[in-house]
Design a protein around this motif. Structure first.
Motif, PDB file in Angstrom:
ATOM      1  N   GLU A   1       0.863  -1.277   0.080  1.00  0.00           N
ATOM      2  CA  GLU A   1      -0.099  -0.203   0.144  1.00  0.00           C
ATOM      3  C   GLU A   1       0.952   1.252  -0.017  1.00  0.00           C
ATOM      4  N   ALA A   2       2.042   1.266   0.605  1.00  0.00           N
ATOM      5  CA  ALA A   2       2.729   2.321   0.706  1.00  0.00           C
ATOM      6  C   ALA A   2       3.306   2.446  -0.722  1.00  0.00           C
ATOM      7  N   VAL A   3       3.851   1.561  -1.120  1.00  0.00           N
ATOM      8  CA  VAL A   3       4.439   1.689  -2.760  1.00  0.00           C
ATOM      9  C   VAL A   3       3.423   2.295  -3.546  1.00  0.00           C
ATOM     10  N   GLU A   4       2.145   1.823  -3.316  1.00  0.00           N
ATOM     11  CA  GLU A   4       1.142   2.317  -4.362  1.00  0.00           C
ATOM     12  C   GLU A   4       0.881   4.046  -4.101  1.00  0.00           C
ATOM     13  N   TRP A   5       0.896   4.324  -2.893  1.00  0.00           N
ATOM     14  CA  TRP A   5       0.756   5.780  -2.451  1.00  0.00           C
ATOM     15  C   TRP A   5       2.115   6.474  -3.148  1.00  0.00           C
ATOM     16  N   VAL A   6       3.224   6.223  -2.999  1.00  0.00           N
ATOM     17  CA  VAL A   6       4.484   6.615  -3.421  1.00  0.00           C
ATOM     18  C   VAL A   6       4.434   7.010  -5.111  1.00  0.00           C
ATOM     19  N   LYS A   7       3.827   5.816  -5.546  1.00  0.00           N
ATOM     20  CA  LYS A   7       3.761   5.926  -7.041  1.00  0.00           C
ATOM     21  C   LYS A   7       2.673   6.892  -7.760  1.00  0.00           C
ATOM     22  N   ARG A   8       2.038   7.320  -6.699  1.00  0.00           N
ATOM     23  CA  ARG A   8       1.097   8.485  -6.969  1.00  0.00           C
ATOM     24  C   ARG A   8       1.521   9.862  -6.774  1.00  0.00           C
ATOM     25  N   CYS A   9       2.762  10.087  -6.009  1.00  0.00           N
ATOM     26  CA  CYS A   9       3.333  11.148  -5.564  1.00  0.00           C
ATOM     27  C   CYS A   9       3.958  11.976  -6.572  1.00  0.00           C
ATOM     28  N   PRO A  10       3.690  13.221  -6.836  1.00  0.00           N
ATOM     29  CA  PRO A  10       4.400  14.121  -7.683  1.00  0.00           C
ATOM     30  C   PRO A  10       6.101  13.852  -7.623  1.00  0.00           C
ATOM     31  N   ASN A  11       6.718  13.846  -8.827  1.00  0.00           N
ATOM     32  CA  ASN A  11       8.106  13.794  -8.698  1.00  0.00           C
ATOM     33  C   ASN A  11       8.693  14.964  -7.926  1.00  0.00           C
ATOM     34  N   PRO A  12       9.297  14.906  -6.778  1.00  0.00           N
ATOM     35  CA  PRO A  12       9.971  15.984  -6.075  1.00  0.00           C
ATOM     36  C   PRO A  12      11.055  16.706  -6.614  1.00  0.00           C
ATOM     37  N   MET A  13      11.696  16.019  -7.714  1.00  0.00           N
ATOM     38  CA  MET A  13      12.643  17.041  -8.009  1.00  0.00           C
ATOM     39  C   MET A  13      12.489  17.190  -9.691  1.00  0.00           C
ATOM     40  N   ASP A  14      13.300  18.181 -10.292  1.00  0.00           N
ATOM     41  CA  ASP A  14      13.221  18.526 -11.725  1.00  0.00           C
ATOM     42  C   ASP A  14      13.586  17.031 -12.472  1.00  0.00           C
ATOM     43  N   GLY A  15      14.537  16.345 -12.137  1.00  0.00           N
ATOM     44  CA  GLY A  15      14.976  15.191 -12.877  1.00  0.00           C
ATOM     45  C   GLY A  15      14.576  13.667 -12.210  1.00  0.00           C
ATOM     46  N   GLU A  16      15.543  12.937 -12.245  1.00  0.00           N
ATOM     47  CA  GLU A  16      15.251  11.663 -11.395  1.00  0.00           C
ATOM     48  C   GLU A  16      15.587  11.734  -9.985  1.00  0.00           C
ATOM     49  N   CYS A  17      14.765  10.833  -9.328  1.00  0.00           N
ATOM     50  CA  CYS A  17      15.167  10.770  -7.969  1.00  0.00           C
ATOM     51  C   CYS A  17      14.596   9.639  -7.487  1.00  0.00           C
ATOM     52  N   GLU A  18      14.584   9.348  -6.180  1.00  0.00           N
ATOM     53  CA  GLU A  18      13.894   8.253  -5.536  1.00  0.00           C
ATOM     54  C   GLU A  18      13.503   8.508  -4.040  1.00  0.00           C
ATOM     55  N   ILE A  19      12.409   7.810  -3.806  1.00  0.00           N
ATOM     56  CA  ILE A  19      11.634   8.017  -2.467  1.00  0.00           C
ATOM     57  C   ILE A  19      11.986   6.441  -1.846  1.00  0.00           C
ATOM     58  N   GLU A  20      12.643   6.724  -0.580  1.00  0.00           N
ATOM     59  CA  GLU A  20      12.780   5.427   0.163  1.00  0.00           C
ATOM     60  C   GLU A  20      11.788   5.248   1.146  1.00  0.00           C
ATOM     61  N   ILE A  21      11.117   3.878   0.957  1.00  0.00           N
ATOM     62  CA  ILE A  21      10.188   3.528   2.131  1.00  0.00           C
ATOM     63  C   ILE A  21      10.650   2.667   2.967  1.00  0.00           C
ATOM     64  N   ARG A  22      10.648   3.054   4.552  1.00  0.00           N
ATOM     65  CA  ARG A  22      11.029   2.069   5.508  1.00  0.00           C
ATOM     66  C   ARG A  22       9.706   1.954   6.608  1.00  0.00           C
ATOM     67  N   PRO A  23       9.521   0.750   7.094  1.00  0.00           N
ATOM     68  CA  PRO A  23       8.786   0.490   8.283  1.00  0.00           C
ATOM     69  C   PRO A  23       9.188   0.947   9.559  1.00  0.00           C
ATOM     70  N   LEU A  24       8.354   1.335  10.168  1.00  0.00           N
ATOM     71  CA  LEU A  24       8.806   1.740  11.690  1.00  0.00           C
ATOM     72  C   LEU A  24       8.798   0.345  12.528  1.00  0.00           C
ATOM     73  N   PHE A  25       9.649   0.502  13.499  1.00  0.00           N
ATOM     74  CA  PHE A  25       9.735  -0.821  14.545  1.00  0.00           C
ATOM     75  C   PHE A  25       8.438  -0.675  15.141  1.00  0.00           C
ATOM     76  N   GLU A  26       8.096  -1.999  15.472  1.00  0.00           N
ATOM     77  CA  GLU A  26       6.745  -2.066  16.221  1.00  0.00           C
ATOM     78  C   GLU A  26       7.556  -2.834  17.736  1.00  0.00           C
ATOM     79  N   ALA A  27       6.987  -2.727  18.693  1.00  0.00           N
ATOM     80  CA  ALA A  27       7.361  -3.268  19.907  1.00  0.00           C
ATOM     81  C   ALA A  27       8.137  -4.560  19.712  1.00  0.00           C
ATOM     82  N   ALA A  28       7.015  -5.449  19.073  1.00  0.00           N
ATOM     83  CA  ALA A  28       7.472  -6.966  19.156  1.00  0.00           C
ATOM     84  C   ALA A  28       8.831  -7.016  18.353  1.00  0.00           C
TER      85      ALA A  28
END
Length: 122
Positions: A72-99
């Motif tokens: 689901e996070a990947v699908e949201w990022v794919k909809r994001c406007p490109n934040p740079m004029d050229g090529e760029c990447e957006i990194e997605i990382r999960p948060l730690f849960e207590a477990a």
């Protein structure tokens, strides 16, 4: 600095995230020239003023999202406007849960974490 068009597009994207109940937090960060780094070596600390010329990649901002899955996070990022004029990447990382911390995250530490979250309204 981003253009007015990019800020407008990002604002609309952020509105979508809010309406979907996904966006928990999000901020842009100043360039590293306005930052500092604190280096730890045992009990010693040293501070270096930015900019950090040796940095190959630098975080320019962040979103904190609550989603059901990485897909689901990947699908949201794919909809994001490109934040740079050229090529760029957006990194997605999960948060730690207590477990995820295992046995080292004792019941006492879990209780402390819960108290801190209550104090900060999280």
């Amino acid at each position: 600095m981003p253009s007015t068009a990019l800020m407008t597009a990002m604002g609309l994207f952020n509105e979508e995230l809010v309406k979907a109940g996904v966006l928990m937090a999000g901020e842009g960060l100043h360039p590293s020239a306005r930052g500092k780094r604190v280096h730890f070596s045992g009990s010693q600390r040293s501070v270096t003023d930015g900019p950090f010329a040796e940095t190959k990649e630098l975080v320019a901002g962040f979103w904190l999202w609550q989603v059901r899955s990485m897909d689901e996070a990947v699908e949201w990022v794919k909809r994001c406007p490109n934040p740079m004029d050229g090529e760029c990447e957006i990194e997605i990382r999960p948060l730690f849960e207590a477990a995820g911390f295992g046995a080292e995250f004792t019941p006492e530490l879990q209780a402390q974490e819960e108290r801190l979250r209550q104090l900060t309204g999280q």
